[in-house]
Write an enzyme that holds these catalytic residues in place. Structure first.
Site, mmCIF file in Angstrom:
data_model
loop_
_atom_site.group_PDB
_atom_site.id
_atom_site.type_symbol
_atom_site.label_atom_id
_atom_site.label_comp_id
_atom_site.label_asym_id
_atom_site.label_seq_id
_atom_site.Cartn_x
_atom_site.Cartn_y
_atom_site.Cartn_z
ATOM 1 N N TYR A 146 45.303 39.550 38.752
ATOM 2 C CA TYR A 146 44.143 39.159 39.562
ATOM 3 C C TYR A 146 43.766 40.326 40.451
ATOM 4 C CZ TYR A 146 41.352 36.762 43.157
ATOM 5 O OH TYR A 146 40.349 36.387 44.025
ATOM 6 N N ASP A 241 46.236 48.545 41.362
ATOM 7 C CA ASP A 241 45.858 47.564 42.376
ATOM 8 C C ASP A 241 47.134 47.142 43.084
ATOM 9 O OD1 ASP A 241 45.157 45.470 43.951
ATOM 10 O OD2 ASP A 241 44.110 44.341 42.388
ATOM 11 N N LYS A 269 45.859 43.277 52.200
ATOM 12 C CA LYS A 269 46.965 42.462 52.715
ATOM 13 C C LYS A 269 47.767 43.170 53.812
ATOM 14 C CE LYS A 269 46.687 39.216 49.011
ATOM 15 N NZ LYS A 269 46.309 39.414 47.630
HETATM 16 C C1 LIG Z 1 44.905 39.357 46.985
HETATM 17 C C2 LIG Z 1 44.613 40.308 45.925
HETATM 18 C C3 LIG Z 1 43.324 40.842 45.741
HETATM 19 C C4 LIG Z 1 42.122 40.347 46.485
HETATM 20 O O1 LIG Z 1 42.193 40.584 47.858
HETATM 21 P P1 LIG Z 1 41.281 39.711 48.834
HETATM 22 O O2 LIG Z 1 41.515 40.329 50.173
HETATM 23 O O3 LIG Z 1 41.747 38.308 48.708
HETATM 24 O O4 LIG Z 1 39.867 39.878 48.378
HETATM 25 C C5 LIG Z 1 43.164 41.850 44.811
HETATM 26 N N1 LIG Z 1 44.200 42.285 44.076
HETATM 27 C C6 LIG Z 1 45.437 41.788 44.217
HETATM 28 C C7 LIG Z 1 46.552 42.341 43.393
HETATM 29 C C8 LIG Z 1 45.687 40.777 45.133
HETATM 30 O O5 LIG Z 1 46.905 40.249 45.235
#
Ligand SMILES: *Cc1c(COP(=O)(O)O)cnc(C)c1O
Length: 437
Positions: A146, A241, A269
């Protein structure tokens, strides 16, 4: 004793009158496990407190950011100081450079760093940059990873091993989803095949180097190096990511842990310390295509705002102030994983336990889990029984089989012991269900 959710149930009903599904992000609604989500009143350290007066040991940590625990004094002090000086100017500040410096120290591959307001924004912007830099159009992602909710990445696999993406939500244009190719995770052969067919038009491969959004699924040994080699040989960019695993599996993220250098990296995060933040960065020659250094447009009214920067700086400085921080986080998470595994064995359950740094996860399946298809062999009904028993015993886990758990610096050995004890009750219930099924 006995947890009651009377006020939360009423609050949830009222929230649904005003907010779609009563929540501002879908997983919070408990759809995956049923029941009523507790409405949270406050949090401190390892604990959450709901409006019914229940207390929980929290392993969600706001879905990853709260690595120091809730309301950490260093973070709240930094925020209190910042808020009195005005919350946003729309003009440069010293704080933005300071956080970018701290990020580059931890992630040397991120020579230039651009701040945004969410992980979604980071991955969206980085794809635009990759397409502009390579003058190619296609993107490769992995099934079960994701990367946020923008159109290019809100795709699922079509049928077959490696496929052109199909929209994973109404409203995502098929033309956009079709530009994204979906490949199974942890399968270098499938990726090589896609490159053999489309390689000259692939701008970038985006991957969670440690997957945390199909439950926790670490990369197989050597896999990330294979991904690096394949992308490099076709002149495609490799995007890590690390929004979730950055500052989690190690201070320098998965790229430090596995010794792989991506071209571009997305963060979020942890670097916001609980405030809304994302960031992307990487090779200087690529990042200099971003406006105003270059022609690729990307902007943000509140990007790099002083509150988010202050919380992020305080978080990263606290993480590095204790040279033992990551050893302790990993040790506690490993102790929890071992404790849970032992309890599961005691009740005759053969489950899959994964742990890396301060991330962990368990799957209610006897099959090894290494990609999305194997993850979805998990028994979600068993997970729901486990989840609710844990909740009613004061342990707050992610309300879905397919989410990771997060340890914080604030969790004590007593917290971990209490979690293992609660797990014994929860596994007993699952074992009982298995007997009567
Ligand atoms: C949480 C997450 C996102 C999205 O971040 P948001 O701040 O919720 O938009 C993208 N990539 C990964 C791997 C994530 O865990």
């Amino acid at each position: 004793m006995g947890y009651q959710f009377v006020k939360s149930a009423a609050a949830f009903a009222e929230a649904k009158e005003y907010i779609p599904g009563g929540v501002n992000s879908p997983v919070r609604s408990f759809r995956g496990v049923g029941g009523t989500p507790p409405f949270i009143a406050r949090a401190a350290g390892s604990r959450l407190y709901d409006i019914d007066g229940n207390e929980y040991i929290d392993y969600v940590g706001s879905w990853g950011p709260m690595i120091l625990g809730h309301a950490h004094p260093a973070v709240t002090a930094a925020l209190q100081k910042a808020v009195l000086q005005g919350t946003s100017y729309g003009a440069p500040t010293l704080l933005e450079t300071e956080l970018a410096q701290l990020i580059r120290l931890a992630f040397p591959s991120m020579e230039l760093v651009r701040m945004v307001n969410s992980g979604t924004e980071a991955t969206m912007s980085v794809l635009r940059l990759a397409r502009a830099y390579t003058k190619r159009s296609r993107i490769v992602k992995f099934v079960g990873c994701y990367h946020g909710h923008h159109d290019s990445l809100l795709v699922k696999a079509g049928s077959g091993a490696a496929t052109l993406g199909v929209p994973d939500s109404p409203g995502v244009p098929a033309s956009v989803a079709g530009g994204t190719i979906s490949v199974p995770y942890n399968d270098a052969d499938a990726l090589a095949q896609v490159f053999a067919q489309y390689g000259d038009d692939i701008a970038a491969v985006i991957i969670e180097p440690v997957a945390g959004n199909m439950g926790l699924v670490p990369p197989r040994e050597g896999y990330l190096q294979q991904v690096r080699d394949i992308t490099g040989s076709y002149g495609s960019l490799l995007i890590f990511d690390e929004v979730m695993c950055g500052f989690r599996v190690a201070y320098g993220g998965a790229q430090a842990l596995f010794g792989i250098k991506p071209d571009l990296t997305c963060l979020g995060k942890v670097i916001g310390g609980g405030l809304p933040v994302g960031a992307y960065g990487g090779r200087r020659d690529i990042m200099e295509h971003i406006a105003p250094a270059g022609p690729v447009y990307q902007a943000g009214t509140l990007s790099g705002n002083p509150l988010a920067m202050s919380a992020g700086i305080a978080t990263l400085r606290t993480l590095t102030a204790d040279p033992d921080m990551y050893r302790k986080l990993t040790g506690k998470t490993a102790a929890l994983a071992v404790g849970l595994r032992n309890q599961a064995e005691r009740y005759g359950l053969s489950l899959q336990f994964h742990q890396l740094g301060s991330m962990f996860g368990l799957f209610f399946t006897d099959q090894p889990v290494y990609d999305y298809d194997s993850a979805t062999t998990a028994d979600t009904e068993a997970f729901a029984i486990y989840f609710h028993t844990m909740l009613e015993n004061g342990i707050y886990l992610a309300p879905s089989q397919f989410e990771a758990g997060f340890m914080s610096a604030a969790h004590s050995e007593a917290d971990i012991a209490a979690t293992i004890a609660a797990s014994a009750k929860a596994f007993a219930k699952v074992a009982e269900r298995n007997r009567t099924k």
